[in-house]
Design a protein around this motif. Sequence first.
Motif, PDB file in Angstrom:
ATOM      1  N   MET A 126      17.746 -11.749 -23.909  1.00 40.12           N
ATOM      2  CA  MET A 126      18.376 -12.935 -24.478  1.00 40.12           C
ATOM      3  C   MET A 126      17.649 -14.173 -23.970  1.00 40.12           C
ATOM      4  O   MET A 126      17.435 -14.341 -22.772  1.00 40.12           O
ATOM      5  CB  MET A 126      19.863 -13.010 -24.081  1.00 40.12           C
ATOM      6  CG  MET A 126      20.594 -14.242 -24.585  1.00 40.12           C
ATOM      7  SD  MET A 126      20.878 -14.261 -26.382  1.00 40.12           S
ATOM      8  CE  MET A 126      22.087 -12.928 -26.545  1.00 40.12           C
ATOM      9  N   PHE A 128      18.050 -18.315 -24.110  1.00 40.99           N
ATOM     10  CA  PHE A 128      19.098 -19.290 -24.358  1.00 40.99           C
ATOM     11  C   PHE A 128      18.536 -20.695 -24.149  1.00 40.99           C
ATOM     12  O   PHE A 128      17.816 -20.945 -23.184  1.00 40.99           O
ATOM     13  CB  PHE A 128      20.265 -19.042 -23.399  1.00 40.99           C
ATOM     14  CG  PHE A 128      21.434 -19.971 -23.589  1.00 40.99           C
ATOM     15  CD1 PHE A 128      22.442 -19.670 -24.487  1.00 40.99           C
ATOM     16  CD2 PHE A 128      21.521 -21.141 -22.853  1.00 40.99           C
ATOM     17  CE1 PHE A 128      23.516 -20.531 -24.664  1.00 40.99           C
ATOM     18  CE2 PHE A 128      22.591 -22.009 -23.021  1.00 40.99           C
ATOM     19  CZ  PHE A 128      23.591 -21.699 -23.933  1.00 40.99           C
ATOM     20  N   TYR A 129      18.855 -21.605 -25.076  1.00 45.57           N
ATOM     21  CA  TYR A 129      18.348 -22.968 -25.006  1.00 45.57           C
ATOM     22  C   TYR A 129      19.501 -23.955 -25.161  1.00 45.57           C
ATOM     23  O   TYR A 129      20.410 -23.750 -25.966  1.00 45.57           O
ATOM     24  CB  TYR A 129      17.330 -23.235 -26.115  1.00 45.57           C
ATOM     25  CG  TYR A 129      16.197 -22.239 -26.171  1.00 45.57           C
ATOM     26  CD1 TYR A 129      15.027 -22.447 -25.447  1.00 45.57           C
ATOM     27  CD2 TYR A 129      16.298 -21.079 -26.939  1.00 45.57           C
ATOM     28  CE1 TYR A 129      13.980 -21.528 -25.489  1.00 45.57           C
ATOM     29  CE2 TYR A 129      15.265 -20.153 -26.984  1.00 45.57           C
ATOM     30  CZ  TYR A 129      14.116 -20.381 -26.264  1.00 45.57           C
ATOM     31  OH  TYR A 129      13.093 -19.474 -26.298  1.00 45.57           O
ATOM     32  N   TRP A 151      28.141 -13.022 -22.391  1.00 47.46           N
ATOM     33  CA  TRP A 151      26.972 -13.575 -21.725  1.00 47.46           C
ATOM     34  C   TRP A 151      27.361 -14.839 -20.965  1.00 47.46           C
ATOM     35  O   TRP A 151      28.230 -15.600 -21.406  1.00 47.46           O
ATOM     36  CB  TRP A 151      25.890 -13.940 -22.747  1.00 47.46           C
ATOM     37  CG  TRP A 151      25.238 -12.766 -23.410  1.00 47.46           C
ATOM     38  CD1 TRP A 151      25.648 -12.135 -24.548  1.00 47.46           C
ATOM     39  CD2 TRP A 151      24.053 -12.093 -22.975  1.00 47.46           C
ATOM     40  NE1 TRP A 151      24.786 -11.107 -24.855  1.00 47.46           N
ATOM     41  CE2 TRP A 151      23.802 -11.059 -23.911  1.00 47.46           C
ATOM     42  CE3 TRP A 151      23.185 -12.262 -21.898  1.00 47.46           C
ATOM     43  CZ2 TRP A 151      22.708 -10.202 -23.789  1.00 47.46           C
ATOM     44  CZ3 TRP A 151      22.096 -11.401 -21.776  1.00 47.46           C
ATOM     45  CH2 TRP A 151      21.871 -10.388 -22.713  1.00 47.46           C
ATOM     46  N   ALA A 153      25.470 -18.220 -19.279  1.00 48.74           N
ATOM     47  CA  ALA A 153      24.291 -19.044 -19.019  1.00 48.74           C
ATOM     48  C   ALA A 153      24.695 -20.128 -18.035  1.00 48.74           C
ATOM     49  O   ALA A 153      25.584 -20.935 -18.321  1.00 48.74           O
ATOM     50  CB  ALA A 153      23.775 -19.665 -20.308  1.00 48.74           C
ATOM     51  N   MET A 165      23.749 -25.412 -28.298  1.00 47.61           N
ATOM     52  CA  MET A 165      23.398 -24.233 -27.519  1.00 47.61           C
ATOM     53  C   MET A 165      22.854 -23.155 -28.459  1.00 47.61           C
ATOM     54  O   MET A 165      23.531 -22.768 -29.417  1.00 47.61           O
ATOM     55  CB  MET A 165      24.625 -23.709 -26.775  1.00 47.61           C
ATOM     56  CG  MET A 165      25.347 -24.765 -25.939  1.00 47.61           C
ATOM     57  SD  MET A 165      24.351 -25.299 -24.531  1.00 47.61           S
ATOM     58  CE  MET A 165      25.134 -26.874 -24.131  1.00 47.61           C
ATOM     59  N   ALA A 167      21.145 -19.279 -29.033  1.00 44.58           N
ATOM     60  CA  ALA A 167      20.948 -17.918 -28.521  1.00 44.58           C
ATOM     61  C   ALA A 167      19.921 -17.224 -29.404  1.00 44.58           C
ATOM     62  O   ALA A 167      20.105 -17.127 -30.625  1.00 44.58           O
ATOM     63  CB  ALA A 167      22.262 -17.145 -28.526  1.00 44.58           C
ATOM     64  N   SER A 184      23.441 -20.774 -33.151  1.00 49.44           N
ATOM     65  CA  SER A 184      23.766 -21.878 -32.244  1.00 49.44           C
ATOM     66  C   SER A 184      25.165 -22.419 -32.504  1.00 49.44           C
ATOM     67  O   SER A 184      25.761 -22.181 -33.558  1.00 49.44           O
ATOM     68  CB  SER A 184      22.747 -23.018 -32.398  1.00 49.44           C
ATOM     69  OG  SER A 184      22.879 -23.652 -33.661  1.00 49.44           O
TER      70      SER A 184
END
Length: 312
Positions: A126, A128-129, A151, A153, A165, A167, A184
Amino acid sequence: MFTARPAVRRRALAAPGTAVALALVLAACGSSGGSSSMPGMDHGATASTSPTSNASPSKDSSSKGQMPGMDHMAGGNGLASAKDGYRLTSRNASLVAGKRTPYRFTVTGPDAKPVTAFAVDQTKRMHFYAIRSDLTGFQHLHPTMAADGTWTADLSELTPGSWRMFASFTPAGGAGKGTAFVLSRGVTVPGSGRQAPVPAAATTARVDGYTVTVQGRPMAGMSHPLTVSVTKAGRPVTTLQPYLDTYAHLTAFHEGDTAFAHLHPTTHVDGDHGGPKLAFDARLPAAGSWRLFLQFRTGGKLHTAALTLEVG
């Protein structure tokens, strides 16, 4: 408010070649050992791996013989929370400002059950941003997953404002097996904050003593070569170290709607011998200003440069 754009497939193709100068701006910050030196700019933090769900082998058997970053190709601009029966869900509609805070989320499949089997992409199951609406405060994390598919983060300090966010994942089974997704959701961080303007364009920039020069002329919706050159003290750098199975990780967000794009270098990885030039295939779906975040590693330290790219 984020306005969705039509989905466009993300690709990484071997298309290096001679390119013409492109105006870019790079306002950079570096991090050591995955921790950012600037608040809200945690570009490479990795959480500890869950033994049941987030193991990170260096290679995936499904990607043998491919170029780095070519094992999975994600479609879409990432602005939707659901696609093809897969949905990103979270109870975190808002997050606190000014301190580290967890963002918990789940990916459900077409059967409405949490997905727990994910394929490895660039050594992680995964990616993530987190990105602020003015394209500041970028964070790139690798969260952990609990046995029930939740999950977590662990975000660094967030500044007040609107955030999104993202994924990025590939299911390892079910109807979406082998298909890369980017989904997102928006998040509000309460408090007083102002929008920062996107920096003006330039052709080179310095980060942690390195000079980065970018050449290329991408056009919206078309594949074009993009070349990044790295020097230090006027000398070519040839000691770039692999980071996520590539010599540079490149993520882009579109001004105005934060649409997502992900590009990879087409350069072959050969130990700690990357550089001085890295070739990319630039395929950005829309015209306008894109904020690119280029991550590369030297001497065990991760450097992150932010680039403003004008796409015609």
